[in-house]
Design a protein around this motif. Sequence first.
Motif, PDB file in Angstrom:
ATOM      1  N   PRO A 246       0.956  85.894  73.620  1.00  0.00           N
ATOM      2  CA  PRO A 246       0.191  84.792  74.687  1.00  0.00           C
ATOM      3  C   PRO A 246      -1.408  85.005  74.093  1.00  0.00           C
ATOM      4  O   PRO A 246      -1.893  86.078  73.366  1.00  0.00           O
ATOM      5  N   GLU A 247      -2.065  83.949  74.289  1.00  0.00           N
ATOM      6  CA  GLU A 247      -3.296  84.024  73.825  1.00  0.00           C
ATOM      7  C   GLU A 247      -4.415  84.592  74.907  1.00  0.00           C
ATOM      8  O   GLU A 247      -4.118  84.252  76.157  1.00  0.00           O
ATOM      9  N   ALA A 248      -5.278  85.651  74.393  1.00  0.00           N
ATOM     10  CA  ALA A 248      -6.205  86.141  75.404  1.00  0.00           C
ATOM     11  C   ALA A 248      -7.658  85.718  75.420  1.00  0.00           C
ATOM     12  O   ALA A 248      -8.107  85.254  74.194  1.00  0.00           O
ATOM     13  N   VAL A 249      -8.124  85.352  76.462  1.00  0.00           N
ATOM     14  CA  VAL A 249      -9.590  84.888  76.551  1.00  0.00           C
ATOM     15  C   VAL A 249     -10.588  85.912  76.642  1.00  0.00           C
ATOM     16  O   VAL A 249     -10.383  86.671  77.693  1.00  0.00           O
ATOM     17  N   MET A 250     -11.640  85.762  76.011  1.00  0.00           N
ATOM     18  CA  MET A 250     -12.597  86.808  76.203  1.00  0.00           C
ATOM     19  C   MET A 250     -14.082  86.198  76.211  1.00  0.00           C
ATOM     20  O   MET A 250     -14.324  85.114  75.303  1.00  0.00           O
TER      21      MET A 250
END
Length: 805
Positions: free
Chosen positions: A314-318
């Motif tokens: 999954p995509e991680a947001v930072m």
Amino acid sequence: MISCDNNLFTLKTQNTAYLFYRTPSGHLEHFHYGESIDLETPEAFMQKNEHLPGNAIGYGMEPDAEGKDLAGKPNAEKLNGPGEEVASLNLENLSLEMSTLGKGDIREPLIRLRQEDGSETSDFLYQEHEIYKGKKDYEGLPSSQGKKEEVQTLVIVLKDRNSDVVLKLLYHVYEAVDVITRSSRFVNAGQSKVRLDRLLSTQVDFQNHHYNMVTFTGAWAREMEKKVQPCEGGKLISSTLAGVSSNRANPFFMIAAKESTEEYGDCYGFNLVYSGNHYSVAEVSAYGKLRVATGINPEDFSLELNPGEEFQSPEAVMTYAKNGFNGLSQNMHNFIRRHIVRGTWQWKERPVLFNSWEAAYFKINEKKLLQLGKKAKKVGIELFVLDDGWFGKRNNDQSSLGDWQVNKKKLPRGLKRLSEKINEMGMDFGIWVEPEMISKDSDCYRRHPDWAVKIPGKPHAQGRNQMILDLTNKEVQQYLIDSMRRVFSDGNIRYVKWDMNRIFSDVYSPTLEKEKRESFSHRYILGLYHVLETLVGEFPHILFEGCASGGNRFDLGILSYMPQIWASDNTDAISRLSIQEGYSYGYPLSVLGAHVSDCPNHQTLRKVPEKTRYHVACYGVLGYECNLGDASKERLGEIQEEIALYKKWRRVYQFGDFYRISRRNLKSWMVVSKNKKKGVGSLFQILAEANRPDLLFRGKGLLPDEIYHFYNIPMSHNLKVFGDLINTASPVHIKDGSLPQDVIAKFYKLKGEEEDYRIRGSALCRRGISLKQGFIGTGFNEQVRLFQDFASRTYYMEAEEKSEN
């Protein structure tokens, strides 16, 4: 902006920079994530390694299977370029973009895999990279979206030095909102099977550990409790094995400098575009460095990949902000509104709804619903929602889930006719469903007992008298799509509340092969995403609201399909102060479902003033979940005024910039329109303190040189709040709780204080307004502010039109 110059990768947003370097050994050394900087000499940032510490592993220069070292030369030669010999390279003390097991780095790895021979050591080194504008979708998974000019992508290809497996690191830069997203893609490019036991989505190594990890934990009806823990040594872990993102540990968390406040300090925010079991860790190494990583929970994940197969995390947001938690929240809010929420409702104002649940529970019929509808329309409701109890033999929570046919005893003319009658009143019609569940007492279960998630021949642990449908089974996925397609087409349905009222137990699927059952939870989520992708695509006009016992699945994965989520089954306004503030750190107000309910509250039995219930619910998507049928004429008039006022300020509430304002003993919130011409702020009292006459309202986010009209809507007070104290002013004695007191209170209201000023934005934000004196027990008139337990005040700010002169 993304660039690569002399092996230095630079990812820049409007205010931040993310830097890492390709070392001569082929590793990716992380340099910096934070305030924007430029770097001309990478050597200044490189880890210096002259000699190995005792009891540490040197990476070494041992040749590979072909007898070549890392530079492709005979092993006797040394590597050229900046840095030390690889023999003295200590990966345990190197800040890395990704890490593995087996080569000396004993910290949390990004990836863990097992080769067919049973070995678990891997050694991924740089091969190539690609930079391009735009972003490609992740197959089977939701991910952030943006126009080609809004996002830039970097793909770095790493290859295992001793096998043919490949790891791709994906970076997406959203420059305008100060967000970088990351994910990992594993490719089995070899000739043998490989078992993937862990693949996290992002890893960030910090040079020091002088931070706190801020997580949001809780349970049903008390979601998003903020917890602050110092990163001192060892590991701090926030995770779930509930099968959903869970109210026990939301996937959003923060890493913040220890001195951080709402307005000051280095703050980092992380989240996952994922709805299943997640894992987040902050680990302090033996050398004082901090590693932060997040992704799918490895405790519930193992996947066998054949040659040619691949797996996408999954995509991680930072995001990073130097101006404290409020700055971080603004970044996250803007990113979610622009790049997670999508479709018809992305920027559309959400309607004020009425939900039938607390008015009727399961005891519904067409007559009662239409009576409620008439009153709902009269007070200004725009959307009438029929909750649980309309289908099968659903008179309690023990039957009928899976049987999505209308109960003709309750609704003899069906949903179509009911929706038409509601539409004729001038409101849209919505409905509650719980598609992922099945009751043992249902026709669906009697036909397909194998569709339920349970272990054959063994006792099953149920939750809320129901079981989960096996969404790893494509036949079940299609059944849900077909069932919901029929329901959503039966009448003019404009809103759907999609519920999910239990966590996972007794996990098993007879349709999955044995080696695939170890990744059941992830495969379930993929099945759910397929169902949602299909239905949301077919019914783009429907406003979908996610719900899982309230906030048990409040995450960016669900928000990719449903523009809002029911924040909590707890509608008590005082509880909601904590719950909604917790969500506000990582999620915008436009995605938070918030309702005004009756008192005593159905979850806490607490009595809270009507205005406080309303003021709290305004900081979200406003709805009413109370028994309008039993409401007095006076109360209906109050609701009508509340809704009219909310509609005037709705766009500011739902799409403005939200601020938490630090106070000693109060909650203070404010939201400001994007053009900063309008603002609304509220003060919420928990428990009143004696002899506290002074109160200051200080704003946030307004234009410093604008003149604002600052005002409140004066309240009226029931004289019964004074109890026996009223006799100090009354010419005749009035017994507290007596009939005469009730009669007088019905016809005579005490006027509340009025605030009305013209004031410059800079003065309002820097100094603040001294509000009218608070009641201190020595007298009362209309210039005194009654601010008792659970009271609230809301103030409105509008920029004055400038003269043409």
